[in-house]
Write an enzyme that holds these catalytic residues in place. Structure first.
Site, mmCIF file in Angstrom:
data_model
loop_
_atom_site.group_PDB
_atom_site.id
_atom_site.type_symbol
_atom_site.label_atom_id
_atom_site.label_comp_id
_atom_site.label_asym_id
_atom_site.label_seq_id
_atom_site.Cartn_x
_atom_site.Cartn_y
_atom_site.Cartn_z
ATOM 1 N N THR A 1 8.774 -6.842 -13.429
ATOM 2 C CA THR A 1 8.193 -8.177 -13.549
ATOM 3 C C THR A 1 7.298 -8.468 -12.352
ATOM 4 O O THR A 1 7.702 -8.237 -11.207
ATOM 5 C CB THR A 1 9.327 -9.224 -13.631
ATOM 6 O OG1 THR A 1 10.131 -8.899 -14.750
ATOM 7 C CG2 THR A 1 8.775 -10.629 -13.761
ATOM 8 N N GLN B 1 -6.813 -0.711 5.838
ATOM 9 C CA GLN B 1 -7.412 -1.298 7.040
ATOM 10 C C GLN B 1 -8.896 -1.623 6.856
ATOM 11 O O GLN B 1 -9.514 -2.140 7.783
ATOM 12 C CB GLN B 1 -7.229 -0.345 8.233
ATOM 13 C CG GLN B 1 -5.785 -0.099 8.607
ATOM 14 C CD GLN B 1 -5.087 -1.336 9.173
ATOM 15 O OE1 GLN B 1 -5.720 -2.355 9.464
ATOM 16 N NE2 GLN B 1 -3.772 -1.259 9.317
ATOM 17 N N ALA C 1 0.822 -1.209 0.000
ATOM 18 C CA ALA C 1 0.000 0.000 0.000
ATOM 19 C C ALA C 1 0.860 1.264 0.000
ATOM 20 O O ALA C 1 0.459 2.295 -0.530
ATOM 21 C CB ALA C 1 -0.929 0.006 1.201
ATOM 22 N N THR C 2 2.040 1.193 0.591
ATOM 23 C CA THR C 2 2.909 2.370 0.602
ATOM 24 C C THR C 2 3.243 2.767 -0.831
ATOM 25 O O THR C 2 3.146 3.945 -1.204
ATOM 26 C CB THR C 2 4.208 2.078 1.394
ATOM 27 O OG1 THR C 2 3.841 1.750 2.730
ATOM 28 C CG2 THR C 2 5.134 3.281 1.405
ATOM 29 N N ALA D 1 -1.872 -6.636 0.815
ATOM 30 C CA ALA D 1 -2.212 -8.046 1.053
ATOM 31 C C ALA D 1 -2.006 -8.465 2.503
ATOM 32 O O ALA D 1 -2.792 -9.235 3.053
ATOM 33 C CB ALA D 1 -1.367 -8.939 0.144
ATOM 34 N N HIS D 2 -0.940 -7.943 3.132
ATOM 35 C CA HIS D 2 -0.581 -8.514 4.441
ATOM 36 C C HIS D 2 -1.474 -8.048 5.583
ATOM 37 O O HIS D 2 -1.299 -8.470 6.721
ATOM 38 C CB HIS D 2 0.896 -8.264 4.752
ATOM 39 C CG HIS D 2 1.253 -6.859 5.114
ATOM 40 N ND1 HIS D 2 1.494 -6.473 6.410
ATOM 41 C CD2 HIS D 2 1.410 -5.758 4.357
ATOM 42 C CE1 HIS D 2 1.805 -5.177 6.423
ATOM 43 N NE2 HIS D 2 1.760 -4.725 5.195
ATOM 44 N N CYS E 1 4.928 1.745 12.513
ATOM 45 C CA CYS E 1 5.921 2.650 11.916
ATOM 46 C C CYS E 1 6.352 3.727 12.899
ATOM 47 O O CYS E 1 7.524 3.977 13.075
ATOM 48 C CB CYS E 1 5.364 3.300 10.660
ATOM 49 S SG CYS E 1 4.503 2.131 9.620
HETATM 50 C C1 LIG Z 1 -3.675 2.734 6.753
HETATM 51 C C2 LIG Z 1 -2.410 2.174 6.192
HETATM 52 N N1 LIG Z 1 -1.903 2.668 5.054
HETATM 53 C C3 LIG Z 1 -0.767 2.197 4.509
HETATM 54 C C4 LIG Z 1 -0.053 1.186 5.090
HETATM 55 C C5 LIG Z 1 1.207 0.668 4.443
HETATM 56 O O1 LIG Z 1 0.955 -0.575 3.865
HETATM 57 P P1 LIG Z 1 2.141 -1.519 3.313
HETATM 58 O O2 LIG Z 1 2.735 -2.152 4.508
HETATM 59 O O3 LIG Z 1 1.448 -2.506 2.433
HETATM 60 O O4 LIG Z 1 3.080 -0.666 2.562
HETATM 61 C C6 LIG Z 1 -0.531 0.637 6.293
HETATM 62 C C7 LIG Z 1 0.219 -0.427 6.984
HETATM 63 O O5 LIG Z 1 1.057 -0.198 7.806
HETATM 64 C C8 LIG Z 1 -1.738 1.143 6.854
HETATM 65 O O6 LIG Z 1 -2.223 0.651 7.992
#
Ligand SMILES: Cc1ncc(COP(=O)(O)O)c(C=O)c1O
Lengths: 398, 122
Positions: free
Chosen positions: A249, A189, A75-76, A210-211, A339
């Site tokens: 890829t 979330q 997601a980042t 995914a995680h 984080c």
């Molecule tokens: C609301 C939210 N956005 C973004 C992220 C980042 O996701 P990813 O670990 O897949 O980069 C997280 C996870 O820490 C999250 O909780």
């Protein structure tokens, strides 16, 4: 020999254990003779089939078309693509003369959004930050007032990763649509925890991971609406994969597992979330009976079911979390997001909600997952109560 | 969070936390930690006879503060007050393998013992 009690994992907002269906998909891909999904030969096409199936699965969960899914490393990256992509595209001058982009967001966003926007601001993007009330809610009238002719994007999370607060995305999307400004949603979330339907809700871009839903780490996706299409400058350039929107890829096994995890979690959504609602209520009732414990999570239906977030008066947050993490039974939870905990700073989310730095520092976020039951909740309550008492006695307070 | 073993073992079971005593008969002063560190410590000492002491502590702070206070109380009991008063923040750091960002912890507990020493001397 006395066996150590089983550790308790209550940090599912940080990451979830891999679900069985996702593990099966991962293993099937790793065992199969798969080629590069861009290759036109048999092994390549076998890999491409896994990826197409994953796109159908994920798209099906959110009401999208498979072509609207762009795979990323998480997601980042998806959020970086959305925010940087829109800002770069806007700065090239698609809405008239070239000019700095304007993005509206909120103070309590995940650092993937917050820090990306801060970096964009340093390079000239105009950012409007919306504040929140003590529950973490934005004011929709304030959002409406912040939008102007030159606004390029609104970026808002669906569910806050620290407090579980649910932003009213359908209402936000309606305002954005009326004002002609695309909406990016960080659905990390909320994916498979809340219903999301991009066919019914005018969301332009949506970040997913995914995680957080039983899939493996290191893979995510950005939903990119086709019509109306938002201008997005690619941020990773290379072999032209994914129609040039994100080169590189594709990781077939991870993507396949993500698709399966999404489909599985979505199928279980209603039963699981109802179960989490009952369990998190039980957890909160138990914790609220402890002297000096106050809620940071939103009340009632404004909170996603798996979240409980509390502040504890009269204890040092780091000591409390360490005592829980390393005492027996080990309880894995977090204070603030994983984080910000790594940086040792107290939660900016809780401070934006008006909590004192001390209350923000002495906070616990507990997030539920499939393996949690009533007995685990009761053990957790007793263990937290005992640790608070222990630390208060060491400080001569009890 | 300091997960280093010497800190964690003491933090989880600090033998010299002042849980079992009436601190009325003990000497010790409340010493505030470095501003921003959000910690305090009070080292309590009682003289048993000319050479032997008992030491306890009260503390608020991260695990390192509780572990360091416990270690320092142990030194008072094992080495005697004078020898313990000669210890420095660097000795605390070394004994507990504190990290660079935990320097303030050694200073806090040493300051707390020094304050107690001054109190006892009075
Ligand atoms: C609301 C939210 N956005 C973004 C992220 C980042 O996701 P990813 O670990 O897949 O980069 C997280 C996870 O820490 C999250 O909780």
């Amino acid at each position: 020999m006395v066996q150590a009690p089983a550790p308790i994992y209550l940090d599912h907002a940080a990451t979830t254990p891999l679900c069985a269906a996702a593990r099966d998909a991962l293993q099937a891909c790793l065992a199969a003779p798969l080629g590069n999904p861009s290759s036109p030969h048999g092994p390549g096409q076998a890999a491409a089939e896994w990826i197409d199936a994953a796109a159908r699965r994920l798209a099906g969960v959110i009401g999208a078309q498979p072509e609207e899914i762009v795979w990323t490393s998480g997601a980042t990256e998806a959020t970086n693509l959305a925010l940087r992509g829109v800002a770069e595209f806007a700065a090239r001058g698609h809405k008239g003369a070239a000019r700095p982009a304007h993005i509206i967001s909120c103070e309590t966003e995940h650092s993937a959004t917050r820090d990306t926007l801060k970096a964009l601001a340093e390079r000239g993007t105009r950012i409007t930050w919306l504040g929140v009330d003590e529950q973490g809610r934005i004011d929709l009238a304030e959002l409406d007032a912040a939008l102007d002719e030159a606004s390029d994007l609104v970026s808002l999370m669906h569910v806050n990763n620290e407090t579980g607060l649910i932003h009213d995305i359908p209402a936000v999307a309606e305002i954005c649509q009326r004002r002609g400004v695309p909406l990016h949603v960080d659905a990390c979330q909320s994916l498979t925890r809340l219903p999301i339907d991009v066919a019914a809700t005018p969301i332009a871009l949506m970040s997913m991971s995914a995680h957080k839903i039983g899939g493996p780490p290191g893979v995510g996706a950005l939903y990119v609406r086709r019509r109306p299409r938002v201008g997005l400058a690619p941020q990773i350039i290379g072999g032209g994969q994914q129609k040039g929107r994100r080169a590189g890829t594709l990781a077939t096994h991870q993507i396949a597992a993500f698709g399966v995890a999404a489909e599985t979690a979505a199928a279980e959504r209603e039963t699981q979330q109802a179960r989490y609602r009952g369990l998190s209520e039980r957890l909160w009732q138990g914790l609220s009976a402890i002297d000096g414990v106050t809620a940071n999570h939103a009340a009632g239906e404004d909170r996603a079911a798996p979240f409980v977030n509390v502040s504890v008066a009269g204890v040092h947050g780091e000591a409390l979390r360490a005592g829980l993490a390393y005492g027996a039974p080990n309880i894995a939870l977090s204070g603030g997001s994983a984080c910000s905990a790594a940086r040792g700073a107290s939660s900016y989310v809780l401070r934006a909600m008006g909590r004192t730095p001390a209350a923000a520092a002495a906070s616990l976020r507990l997030t539920l997952g499939p393996e949690i039951d009533e007995a685990i909740i009761d053990t957790t309550i007793a263990r937290i109560a005992a640790e608070i008492t222990r630390l208060r006695r060491i400080a001569g307070q009890a | 969070m300091s997960a280093q073993r010497p800190v964690m073992a003491r933090f989880l079971a600090p033998a010299r936390a002042a849980l079992d005593i009436d601190i009325g008969g003990w000497h010790g002063e409340h010493v505030q930690g470095t501003p921003g560190a959000d910690a305090w410590c009070r080292v309590l000492v009682q003289r048993d006879d000319a050479h032997s002491y008992r030491a306890r502590f009260l503390a608020f702070g991260p695990p390192g503060v509780i572990a360091a206070a416990d270690w320092l109380c142990e030194q008072v009991e094992q080495r005697g007050l004078e020898a313990a008063l000669a210890l420095t923040a660097a000795d605390v750091e070394k004994a507990l393998a504190l990290a660079a960002d935990e320097r303030h912890i050694g200073l806090l507990v040493i300051d707390a013992l020094t304050a107690t020493g001054a109190h006892l001397g009075r």
